[in-house]
Scaffold this active site. Structure first.
Site, PDB file in Angstrom:
ATOM      1  N   HIS A 307    -146.600   5.619 -54.457  1.00  0.00           N
ATOM      2  CA  HIS A 307    -145.231   6.093 -54.679  1.00  0.00           C
ATOM      3  C   HIS A 307    -144.397   4.945 -55.197  1.00  0.00           C
ATOM      4  O   HIS A 307    -144.584   3.802 -54.779  1.00  0.00           O
ATOM      5  CB  HIS A 307    -144.627   6.640 -53.372  1.00  0.00           C
ATOM      6  CG  HIS A 307    -143.443   7.497 -53.616  1.00  0.00           C
ATOM      7  ND1 HIS A 307    -142.190   6.979 -53.798  1.00  0.00           N
ATOM      8  CD2 HIS A 307    -143.331   8.842 -53.769  1.00  0.00           C
ATOM      9  CE1 HIS A 307    -141.352   7.966 -54.041  1.00  0.00           C
ATOM     10  NE2 HIS A 307    -142.024   9.101 -54.034  1.00  0.00           N
ATOM     11  N   ASP A 364    -146.950  14.980 -52.149  1.00  0.00           N
ATOM     12  CA  ASP A 364    -147.566  15.949 -53.050  1.00  0.00           C
ATOM     13  C   ASP A 364    -149.050  16.137 -52.804  1.00  0.00           C
ATOM     14  O   ASP A 364    -149.632  17.134 -53.217  1.00  0.00           O
ATOM     15  CB  ASP A 364    -147.312  15.550 -54.502  1.00  0.00           C
ATOM     16  CG  ASP A 364    -145.884  15.863 -54.862  1.00  0.00           C
ATOM     17  OD1 ASP A 364    -145.381  16.866 -54.345  1.00  0.00           O
ATOM     18  OD2 ASP A 364    -145.274  15.105 -55.621  1.00  0.00           O
TER      19      ASP A 364
END
Ligand code: ACO
Length: 428
Positions: A307, A364
């Site tokens: 991320h 996700d």
């Protein structure tokens, strides 16, 4: 600490104020840089070190894994609030009182009918069209059916356009999925809760009574809360940037949907499932794909890992992993693709390459798993993300306009040819 930053260029010193946020974050305010110097600018592709605005909506600390909306921790909100309460919080700044929430919901229901001509636009798309393209187009089309511009100075007008889009957007989302599945378009039942009705609109078959599953409902509600805002990410920055030209709310949202579509952003949840399918098709050897991800000569990346801002763990991933486990247990699903997901995340959490680079499963990774278990088509995953992100986009758009931010217009350093004479076409 001094609240002044000093910059020296060519032996000359320039001073810039340092501004401090409520969480003690510091930023050098370089608004006067270009004017004070000989047109010197800063360069920061990807904006890893650049703050585009001051915002009172969402606070996140990527190192400590903190995410808060309007000061409330994501953990507490996911446990105690529902999606509509969180939407209200993000957009209006405070948690709603009982009567405020009831009115908000009633006003949204009032606005949840979409002009019937929108069906004609949807009709023109092939079934194979990617739902994100369809959703972006339908959202933009709302401008044509609701042409008046919003006076952001008027709280009443801002409120009206907020409930309008919160009412119509889930219908567009559900219709996008129904179109893809070949199901007749529907309107659900406004006597249901906001997310409950979304489930009904998405799944209801024309010849069957739709039965709610509370575990799925709870998982979807949590997913929408976790995705509701994430400060200045790519799609939100796009919404603010497009809105900064005073383009309307729907046009700005439509641009945000396009930005979200990419696999390095919201499209990652689709990319995760496609990657897992590919690993399965290839024989299920996760070690082989781990090696590919680590090989710098190979462009393959482990989708759903890493991320831009969370460099220790993604707090949303922690919450949603629990919901994913509940959904899989409740549905009793046996799915080789989900087994591969489990194996891959366990291996990555032990592997030095991933551990050293602080690459952990992001939200996700798990959202893709839940959506698959819920029977949502893979191409719809990012649409579900957009559904969750909608309140954040509205809140950020509203904040940008109310703070009267200037039009977004970055600078550049030109690296092309210097001035050269034009050559006639015969002589080139
Ligand atoms: N698989 C393998 N290696 C990776 C991965 C990955 N998923 N992510 C990062 N790396 C490596 C990079 O190759 C780089 O290695 P190096 O230091 O040896 O060169 C290092 O980790 C740092 O990577 P960056 O690309 O600089 O990290 P950045 O912060 O720019 O990128 C991003 C973050 C885009 C999310 C990246 O981790 C990625 O591509 N992940 C996969 C896509 C994904 O899951 N996106 C969803 C993000 S969450 C969301 O949008 C809600």
């Amino acid at each position: 600490m001094s609240k002044i930053a000093t910059l020296e260029i060519g032996g000359k010193k320039y001073e810039f104020p340092i501004i401090e946020g409520t969480e003690k974050e510091l930023g050098i305010d370089i608004k006067t840089l270009r004017g004070a110097t000989d047109s010197v600018i800063t360069i920061d592709p990807g904006y890893k070190n650049t703050g585009a605005c001051e915002s009172a909506i969402t606070y996140l600390d990527g190192e400590k894994g903190i995410l808060r909306y309007r000061g409330y921790s994501i953990e507490e909100l996911a446990e105690k609030a529902d999606f509509l309460e969180v939407a209200y919080l993000l957009i209006f700044g405070d948690l709603p009182k009982l009567e405020e929430l009831a009115k908000f919901h009633a006003d949204i229901k009032e606005q949840s009918v979409v002009d019937d001509d929108v069906k004609k636009i949807l009709d023109a798309f092939p079934k194979t069209a990617h739902p994100m393209g369809v959703l972006s187009c339908l959202t933009s089309a709302l401008t044509a059916f609701n042409p008046s511009t919003v006076d952001v100075e008027s709280e009443e007008e801002m409120y009206k356009s907020t409930v309008k889009i919160l009412g119509k957007f889930p219908v567009l989302v559900a219709w996008t999925m129904r179109k893809q599945k070949g199901l007749p378009l529907n309107y659900g039942d406004t006597s249901l809760g906001y997310v409950e009705n979304i489930m009904k609109m998405m799944y209801e078959k024309p010849n069957e009574q739709y039965e709610q599953n509370n575990i799925l409902l709870n998982a979807l509600d949590k997913l929408l809360i976790l995705h509701a805002d994430h400060e200045q990410n790519c799609s939100t920055s796009t919404v603010r940037m497009v809105g900064s030209s005073h383009a309307g709310l729907y046009a700005s949202l439509s641009a945000g949907i396009s930005a979200l579509w990419g696999p390095l952003h919201g499209g990652a949840n689709q990319a995760v499932l496609e990657m897992l399918e590919a690993i399965k098709e290839d024989g299920g050897d996760t070690e082989k794909f781990m090696a590919k991800a680590k090989d710098k000569s190979d462009s393959f990346r482990l989708m759903g890992f890493g991320h831009r801002v969370y460099k220790n763990f993604d707090p949303r991933a922690k919450i949603i992993k629990v919901a994913a486990d509940e959904v899989l247990a409740d549905l009793g699903i046996e799915d080789p693709v989900l087994d591969i997901a489990k194996g891959l995340s366990e291996e990555a959490l032990r592997d030095a390459y991933f551990v050293d680079r602080k690459l952990y499963p992001n939200v996700d990774f798990y959202s893709g798993i839940i959506y698959r278990a819920m029977g949502i088509p893979v191409e719809m995953f990012t649409v579900m993300f957009a559904l969750g992100r909608l309140p954040g986009w509205i809140a950020q758009w509203k904040e940008m306009r109310m703070r009267k931010e200037p039009i977004g217009r970055p600078r550049q350093i030109y690296i092309g040819e210097n001035n050269r004479p034009f050559i006639d076409i015969e002589k080139r």
